[in-house]
Design a protein around this motif. Structure first.
Motif, PDB file in Angstrom:
ATOM      1  N   HIS A 176      -5.168  24.650 -17.206  1.00 47.43           N
ATOM      2  CA  HIS A 176      -4.653  25.946 -17.643  1.00 47.43           C
ATOM      3  C   HIS A 176      -3.219  25.750 -18.133  1.00 47.43           C
ATOM      4  O   HIS A 176      -2.480  24.907 -17.628  1.00 47.43           O
ATOM      5  CB  HIS A 176      -4.694  26.947 -16.487  1.00 47.43           C
ATOM      6  CG  HIS A 176      -4.509  28.356 -16.932  1.00 47.43           C
ATOM      7  ND1 HIS A 176      -3.262  28.930 -17.078  1.00 47.43           N
ATOM      8  CD2 HIS A 176      -5.417  29.314 -17.272  1.00 47.43           C
ATOM      9  CE1 HIS A 176      -3.397  30.186 -17.484  1.00 47.43           C
ATOM     10  NE2 HIS A 176      -4.692  30.446 -17.616  1.00 47.43           N
ATOM     11  N   ARG A 177      -2.820  26.533 -19.121  1.00 49.49           N
ATOM     12  CA  ARG A 177      -1.475  26.382 -19.689  1.00 49.49           C
ATOM     13  C   ARG A 177      -0.373  26.689 -18.684  1.00 49.49           C
ATOM     14  O   ARG A 177       0.782  26.287 -18.882  1.00 49.49           O
ATOM     15  CB  ARG A 177      -1.330  27.266 -20.929  1.00 49.49           C
ATOM     16  CG  ARG A 177      -2.155  26.769 -22.117  1.00 49.49           C
ATOM     17  CD  ARG A 177      -1.913  27.586 -23.368  1.00 49.49           C
ATOM     18  NE  ARG A 177      -2.726  27.084 -24.482  1.00 49.49           N
ATOM     19  CZ  ARG A 177      -2.354  26.106 -25.299  1.00 49.49           C
ATOM     20  NH1 ARG A 177      -1.175  25.528 -25.118  1.00 49.49           N
ATOM     21  NH2 ARG A 177      -3.138  25.707 -26.272  1.00 49.49           N
ATOM     22  N   SER A 178      -0.723  27.376 -17.599  1.00 47.60           N
ATOM     23  CA  SER A 178       0.271  27.660 -16.570  1.00 47.60           C
ATOM     24  C   SER A 178       0.387  26.539 -15.544  1.00 47.60           C
ATOM     25  O   SER A 178       1.263  26.580 -14.675  1.00 47.60           O
ATOM     26  CB  SER A 178      -0.085  28.975 -15.849  1.00 47.60           C
ATOM     27  OG  SER A 178      -1.322  28.826 -15.145  1.00 47.60           O
ATOM     28  N   HIS A 179      -0.482  25.532 -15.637  1.00 50.34           N
ATOM     29  CA  HIS A 179      -0.481  24.437 -14.666  1.00 50.34           C
ATOM     30  C   HIS A 179       0.785  23.584 -14.844  1.00 50.34           C
ATOM     31  O   HIS A 179       1.253  23.377 -15.975  1.00 50.34           O
ATOM     32  CB  HIS A 179      -1.725  23.573 -14.863  1.00 50.34           C
ATOM     33  CG  HIS A 179      -2.007  22.650 -13.734  1.00 50.34           C
ATOM     34  ND1 HIS A 179      -1.386  21.433 -13.588  1.00 50.34           N
ATOM     35  CD2 HIS A 179      -2.844  22.765 -12.658  1.00 50.34           C
ATOM     36  CE1 HIS A 179      -1.827  20.824 -12.502  1.00 50.34           C
ATOM     37  NE2 HIS A 179      -2.722  21.608 -11.920  1.00 50.34           N
ATOM     38  N   ALA A 196     -10.041  27.605 -15.814  1.00 49.46           N
ATOM     39  CA  ALA A 196      -9.338  28.802 -16.295  1.00 49.46           C
ATOM     40  C   ALA A 196      -8.718  29.613 -15.162  1.00 49.46           C
ATOM     41  O   ALA A 196      -7.804  30.414 -15.397  1.00 49.46           O
ATOM     42  CB  ALA A 196     -10.298  29.681 -17.096  1.00 49.46           C
ATOM     43  N   SER A 197      -9.173  29.391 -13.922  1.00 50.73           N
ATOM     44  CA  SER A 197      -8.573  30.084 -12.781  1.00 50.73           C
ATOM     45  C   SER A 197      -7.168  29.578 -12.483  1.00 50.73           C
ATOM     46  O   SER A 197      -6.392  30.225 -11.787  1.00 50.73           O
ATOM     47  CB  SER A 197      -9.450  29.912 -11.540  1.00 50.73           C
ATOM     48  OG  SER A 197      -9.391  28.557 -11.067  1.00 50.73           O
ATOM     49  N   GLY A 198      -6.868  28.375 -12.987  1.00 53.24           N
ATOM     50  CA  GLY A 198      -5.551  27.793 -12.774  1.00 53.24           C
ATOM     51  C   GLY A 198      -5.434  26.959 -11.525  1.00 53.24           C
ATOM     52  O   GLY A 198      -4.401  26.308 -11.297  1.00 53.24           O
ATOM     53  N   ASP A 254      -6.049  29.944 -23.383  1.00 50.90           N
ATOM     54  CA  ASP A 254      -5.240  29.708 -22.188  1.00 50.90           C
ATOM     55  C   ASP A 254      -5.495  28.337 -21.564  1.00 50.90           C
ATOM     56  O   ASP A 254      -4.932  28.021 -20.514  1.00 50.90           O
ATOM     57  CB  ASP A 254      -5.486  30.805 -21.145  1.00 50.90           C
ATOM     58  CG  ASP A 254      -6.954  30.931 -20.761  1.00 50.90           C
ATOM     59  OD1 ASP A 254      -7.802  30.365 -21.481  1.00 50.90           O
ATOM     60  OD2 ASP A 254      -7.261  31.597 -19.757  1.00 50.90           O
ATOM     61  N   LEU A 255      -6.327  27.495 -22.218  1.00 48.77           N
ATOM     62  CA  LEU A 255      -6.599  26.152 -21.724  1.00 48.77           C
ATOM     63  C   LEU A 255      -5.985  25.108 -22.656  1.00 48.77           C
ATOM     64  O   LEU A 255      -5.827  25.339 -23.855  1.00 48.77           O
ATOM     65  CB  LEU A 255      -8.101  25.920 -21.593  1.00 48.77           C
ATOM     66  CG  LEU A 255      -8.852  26.810 -20.610  1.00 48.77           C
ATOM     67  CD1 LEU A 255     -10.320  26.408 -20.549  1.00 48.77           C
ATOM     68  CD2 LEU A 255      -8.230  26.770 -19.227  1.00 48.77           C
TER      69      LEU A 255
END
Length: 299
Positions: free
Chosen positions: A177-180, A240-242, A259-260
């Motif tokens: 995920h991009r927030s990872h 996708a859950s992060g 978002d991935l």
């Protein structure tokens, strides 16, 4: 004269060991295969099979027939291909292709539109089979072209009656995920970067699980595997859950959501993909047309 269908049935029984398995491979009932074998025995005048436990084995006469069968099939196919080639050389008819699932997704499906344009008279019939079964199907004449990949770095054994060509090199990437936290690294990932992160991976026994275990081999790190999922689309839904990341072959990867993110590895796992076909069918305009399109996928 020996019936070709019966000869093909005997070779399949010899390879698979039972009438039932041969019937499944050839698309007949076990009773039909048994009748074909009996017809062959009447034609040659000697038994060709003998019972062995729950299966059957070849008699010496049966083994002699199976040993000479490839030259018979090749001669017949040479005749057919010569006729097709002198007609006009245009690919036509139905080409039976067998391939592993991600090879269908990543290699065959993308070339279908081009084939429809360049070879409008050609129809592909695609079936999913693992590499060993795919090669058996082509060798037995129940398929015309196979896509295979190497197994743990070693190519699947190829019959002398077949040819193969390297088609593609498949590579594994880390998807997250991009927030990872790893998304902030602007470089190929090392194994040390992956320590301490949770994973979703393919189940044991799959090529992708072998890739995953080999990635950490000798690194002194035991990966935190949270989920074992065979379907890559489902893996991506968990990514996708992060909470987890995944190692996914490029051929197997569907289009990523916004978002991935896919990141390369410094020592990325790879597998080589090959196309295989019978030597006697090498002149086939249909096979050559598909090979031309497949060769463009790795350009």
């Amino acid at each position: 004269m020996i019936d070709v269908t019966a000869l093909r049935a005997l070779r399949s029984v010899a390879t698979l060991g039972t009438l039932a398995r041969a019937a499944d491979e050839l698309g007949f009932t076990a009773s039909a295969v048994s009748q074909q074998i009996k017809r062959l025995e009447r034609e040659v005048g000697v038994p060709v099979l003998a019972p062995a436990g729950r299966g059957v084995v070849l008699t010496p006469a049966g083994q002699a027939i199976v040993d000479t069968a490839p030259s018979v099939f090749q001669a017949l196919e040479h005749c057919a291909e010569a006729a097709r080639s002198v007609a006009d050389g245009a690919p036509s008819g139905t080409l039976r292709v067998v391939a592993f699932s991600t090879g269908v997704r990543g290699l065959l499906a993308p070339v279908v539109p081009a084939l429809s344009t360049h070879a409008p008279e050609l129809r592909l019939h695609i079936s999913e089979e693992d590499p060993e079964q795919a090669l058996r199907s082509v060798d037995a004449g129940t398929a015309d072209l196979a896509l295979t990949h190497d197994a743990d770095g070693l190519p699947v054994a190829l019959s002398p009656s077949m040819l193969q060509r390297h088609i593609h090199t498949d590579v594994g990437d880390v998807v997250l995920h991009r927030s990872h936290p790893l998304a902030e690294l602007d470089r190929p990932l090392a194994v040390s970067d992956l320590a301490g992160h949770a994973w979703v991976t393919s189940p044991p026994g799959t090529v992708c699980h072998q890739w995953f275990r080999r990635l950490f081999a000798g690194a002194g790190v035991e990966p935190d595997v949270r989920h074992l999922i065979d379907d890559f689309s489902t893996q991506l839904s968990l990514v996708a859950s992060g909470d987890v990341i995944a190692l996914i072959p490029r051929l197997a990867r569907p289009p990523l959501r916004e978002d991935l993110l896919s990141l390369p590895l410094k020592r990325a796992p790879k597998r080589e993909v090959y196309a295989a076909w019978r030597r006697s069918a090498n002149a086939s305009p249909a096979i050559q047309a598909v090979l031309r399109e497949l060769s463009k996928t790795d350009a």
